[in-house]
Design a protein around this motif. Structure first.
Motif, PDB file in Angstrom:
ATOM      1  N   SER A  97      -5.183   7.105  -5.205  1.00 57.66           N
ATOM      2  CA  SER A  97      -5.257   8.399  -5.886  1.00 57.66           C
ATOM      3  C   SER A  97      -4.100   8.585  -6.862  1.00 57.66           C
ATOM      4  O   SER A  97      -4.136   9.472  -7.714  1.00 57.66           O
ATOM      5  CB  SER A  97      -5.241   9.530  -4.854  1.00 57.66           C
ATOM      6  N   HIS A  98      -3.079   7.727  -6.748  1.00 58.20           N
ATOM      7  CA  HIS A  98      -1.896   7.863  -7.615  1.00 58.20           C
ATOM      8  C   HIS A  98      -2.197   7.552  -9.070  1.00 58.20           C
ATOM      9  O   HIS A  98      -1.367   7.823  -9.943  1.00 58.20           O
ATOM     10  CB  HIS A  98      -0.772   6.954  -7.109  1.00 58.20           C
ATOM     11  N   ILE A  99      -3.370   6.971  -9.330  1.00 60.11           N
ATOM     12  CA  ILE A  99      -3.727   6.721 -10.728  1.00 60.11           C
ATOM     13  C   ILE A  99      -3.945   8.034 -11.464  1.00 60.11           C
ATOM     14  O   ILE A  99      -3.815   8.111 -12.683  1.00 60.11           O
ATOM     15  CB  ILE A  99      -4.987   5.824 -10.819  1.00 60.11           C
ATOM     16  N   PHE A 134     -16.785   5.007   5.439  1.00 65.36           N
ATOM     17  CA  PHE A 134     -15.978   5.321   4.264  1.00 65.36           C
ATOM     18  C   PHE A 134     -14.504   5.361   4.647  1.00 65.36           C
ATOM     19  O   PHE A 134     -14.164   5.673   5.801  1.00 65.36           O
ATOM     20  CB  PHE A 134     -16.352   6.702   3.707  1.00 65.36           C
ATOM     21  N   THR A 135     -13.655   5.045   3.689  1.00 59.27           N
ATOM     22  CA  THR A 135     -12.224   5.296   3.855  1.00 59.27           C
ATOM     23  C   THR A 135     -11.795   6.339   2.829  1.00 59.27           C
ATOM     24  O   THR A 135     -12.297   6.379   1.701  1.00 59.27           O
ATOM     25  CB  THR A 135     -11.381   4.021   3.667  1.00 59.27           C
ATOM     26  N   LEU A 136     -10.873   7.178   3.257  1.00 53.40           N
ATOM     27  CA  LEU A 136     -10.377   8.263   2.418  1.00 53.40           C
ATOM     28  C   LEU A 136      -8.871   8.143   2.288  1.00 53.40           C
ATOM     29  O   LEU A 136      -8.165   7.976   3.285  1.00 53.40           O
ATOM     30  CB  LEU A 136     -10.743   9.605   3.054  1.00 53.40           C
ATOM     31  N   GLU A 137      -8.389   8.217   1.057  1.00 55.52           N
ATOM     32  CA  GLU A 137      -6.945   8.147   0.789  1.00 55.52           C
ATOM     33  C   GLU A 137      -6.568   9.306  -0.109  1.00 55.52           C
ATOM     34  O   GLU A 137      -7.225   9.553  -1.130  1.00 55.52           O
ATOM     35  CB  GLU A 137      -6.595   6.804   0.144  1.00 55.52           C
ATOM     36  N   ALA A 138      -5.541  10.039   0.273  1.00 59.62           N
ATOM     37  CA  ALA A 138      -5.094  11.199  -0.504  1.00 59.62           C
ATOM     38  C   ALA A 138      -3.757  11.665   0.039  1.00 59.62           C
ATOM     39  O   ALA A 138      -3.269  11.185   1.072  1.00 59.62           O
ATOM     40  CB  ALA A 138      -6.124  12.333  -0.424  1.00 59.62           C
ATOM     41  N   ASN A 139      -3.169  12.631  -0.655  1.00 56.74           N
ATOM     42  CA  ASN A 139      -1.962  13.283  -0.158  1.00 56.74           C
ATOM     43  C   ASN A 139      -2.261  13.913   1.196  1.00 56.74           C
ATOM     44  O   ASN A 139      -3.294  14.574   1.381  1.00 56.74           O
ATOM     45  CB  ASN A 139      -1.537  14.362  -1.167  1.00 56.74           C
ATOM     46  N   LYS A 140      -1.354  13.753   2.153  1.00 57.90           N
ATOM     47  CA  LYS A 140      -1.588  14.272   3.502  1.00 57.90           C
ATOM     48  C   LYS A 140      -1.871  15.773   3.512  1.00 57.90           C
ATOM     49  O   LYS A 140      -2.596  16.267   4.380  1.00 57.90           O
ATOM     50  CB  LYS A 140      -0.381  13.971   4.394  1.00 57.90           C
ATOM     51  N   ALA A 141      -1.331  16.475   2.560  1.00 60.24           N
ATOM     52  CA  ALA A 141      -1.472  17.934   2.539  1.00 60.24           C
ATOM     53  C   ALA A 141      -2.916  18.386   2.317  1.00 60.24           C
ATOM     54  O   ALA A 141      -3.270  19.521   2.668  1.00 60.24           O
ATOM     55  CB  ALA A 141      -0.573  18.523   1.457  1.00 60.24           C
ATOM     56  N   ALA A 162      -2.117   4.748   1.129  1.00 62.99           N
ATOM     57  CA  ALA A 162      -2.180   4.186  -0.220  1.00 62.99           C
ATOM     58  C   ALA A 162      -1.596   2.778  -0.278  1.00 62.99           C
ATOM     59  O   ALA A 162      -2.139   1.897  -0.960  1.00 62.99           O
ATOM     60  CB  ALA A 162      -1.446   5.102  -1.198  1.00 62.99           C
ATOM     61  N   ASN A 163      -0.498   2.536   0.464  1.00 66.10           N
ATOM     62  CA  ASN A 163       0.142   1.220   0.379  1.00 66.10           C
ATOM     63  C   ASN A 163      -0.661   0.113   1.073  1.00 66.10           C
ATOM     64  O   ASN A 163      -0.333  -1.056   0.960  1.00 66.10           O
ATOM     65  CB  ASN A 163       1.571   1.269   0.933  1.00 66.10           C
ATOM     66  N   HIS A 169      -8.687  -3.836   0.471  1.00 64.47           N
ATOM     67  CA  HIS A 169      -9.679  -4.318  -0.480  1.00 64.47           C
ATOM     68  C   HIS A 169      -9.879  -5.820  -0.347  1.00 64.47           C
ATOM     69  O   HIS A 169     -11.014  -6.312  -0.464  1.00 64.47           O
ATOM     70  CB  HIS A 169      -9.259  -3.962  -1.908  1.00 64.47           C
ATOM     71  N   ALA A 170      -8.800  -6.556  -0.088  1.00 61.58           N
ATOM     72  CA  ALA A 170      -8.925  -7.995   0.137  1.00 61.58           C
ATOM     73  C   ALA A 170      -9.812  -8.273   1.352  1.00 61.58           C
ATOM     74  O   ALA A 170     -10.635  -9.200   1.347  1.00 61.58           O
ATOM     75  CB  ALA A 170      -7.547  -8.623   0.336  1.00 61.58           C
ATOM     76  N   ALA A 171      -9.660  -7.450   2.400  1.00 56.60           N
ATOM     77  CA  ALA A 171     -10.497  -7.602   3.589  1.00 56.60           C
ATOM     78  C   ALA A 171     -11.970  -7.372   3.254  1.00 56.60           C
ATOM     79  O   ALA A 171     -12.847  -8.129   3.705  1.00 56.60           O
ATOM     80  CB  ALA A 171     -10.042  -6.628   4.677  1.00 56.60           C
TER      81      ALA A 171
END
Length: 280
Positions: A97-99, A134-141, A162-163, A169-171
């Motif tokens: 999401s940092h993009i 699904f996987t979800l990535e975002a600011n914890k807030a 995020a890290n 993705h490789a997996a």
């Protein structure tokens, strides 16, 4: 919450159709090519927007479903529009999401939502999406708010840091795209055996699908069969002698991984000699 899709390709069409059938409100599509947006909107019974500004004005959530390499340019366009209170996400397995940041500040309602599925068709894959995780990535807030927003979907949803996205993705690539390479190797070797091509195309399918189904049902360890698991050194030697030189390292590396799995399945079995045979 109205969802607008930027990009009318396979991922956008599939998710929009599936979201709509699951009870989420899909407003429509914007695409570089209006005909693509119209085709996607007709399929999802939504609206085709002729301008990005109109889509932004009519939506609370914007889902950028373009190729990874185009997400940054779409974001640049979005930054020129009133998006301060809009949810903005993408579906990349790799990018975070940092993009979605401006002046080194990440948009407060940015997220990435990735389906663990190879979406191969615009108009058919939505039928099988209910079983997809699904996987979800975002600011914890904002995670709790996003989970409530997505609660209408019956899918399993996991939170991803995020890290960890490059490794994640490789997996996913190993479990999908890389499998194609192994299939191609197997088919090429069968062709080198002088077998009829029509026979080959029919013959390997039950072998492959049966094994894949067994892995999903029983798990990797219990599904393991073959000469490595049996500690059949002579068979491995015969394989190595028959194998084209360029494929021997691949065979050795994969067999070494199978050997480690075999040790988990048979902890009392001595695989040391086989391990020596598999050394490059």
């Amino acid at each position: 919450m109205n969802i607008g899709f930027i990009g009318a390709g396979k991922v956008g069409c599939t998710l929009a159709k599936y979201f709509s059938l699951s009870g989420l409100q899909v407003a429509g599509f914007y695409s570089r090519t209006y005909e693509h947006a119209k085709q996607a909107s007709d399929f999802t019974q939504s609206y085709a927007y002729s301008s990005l500004a109109d889509l932004v004005n009519n939506c609370d959530c914007l889902l950028v479903t373009v190729a990874d390499g185009q997400i940054a340019s779409v974001w640049h366009e979005l930054c020129q529009l009133p998006i301060s209170n809009k949810w903005i996400g993408h579906c990349s397995g790799l990018l975070t999401s940092h993009i979605f940041q401006q002046n080194k500040v990440v948009h407060p309602f940015a997220f990435s939502l990735h389906p663990l599925y190879a979406i191969y068709d615009k108009f058919d894959c939505y039928n099988t999406m209910s079983d997809v995780s699904f996987t979800l990535e975002a600011n914890k807030a904002i995670i709790d708010q996003l989970q409530r927003f997505l609660a209408l979907l019956p899918n399993r949803l996991a939170i991803l840091s995020a890290n960890k996205k490059p490794l994640y993705h490789a997996a996913c690539v190993m479990l999908s795209n890389q499998v194609l390479a192994l299939v191609q190797i197997g088919v090429d070797l069968l062709n080198q055996c002088g077998l009829d091509k029509e026979f080959i195309e029919q013959a390997w399918h039950p072998l492959f699908l049966g094994n894949a189904n067994n892995i999903c049902k029983a798990g990797v360890i219990d599904a393991l069969t073959g000469p490595v698991e049996r500690n059949d050194i002579e068979t491995i030697k015969q394989h190595m002698m028959a194998m084209p030189d360029e494929l021997k390292p691949i065979y050795q590396q994969l067999s070494t991984i199978l050997l480690n799995i075999s040790r988990q399945k048979h902890p009392d079995r001595d695989y040391h000699q086989l391990e020596m045979e598999l050394l490059p």
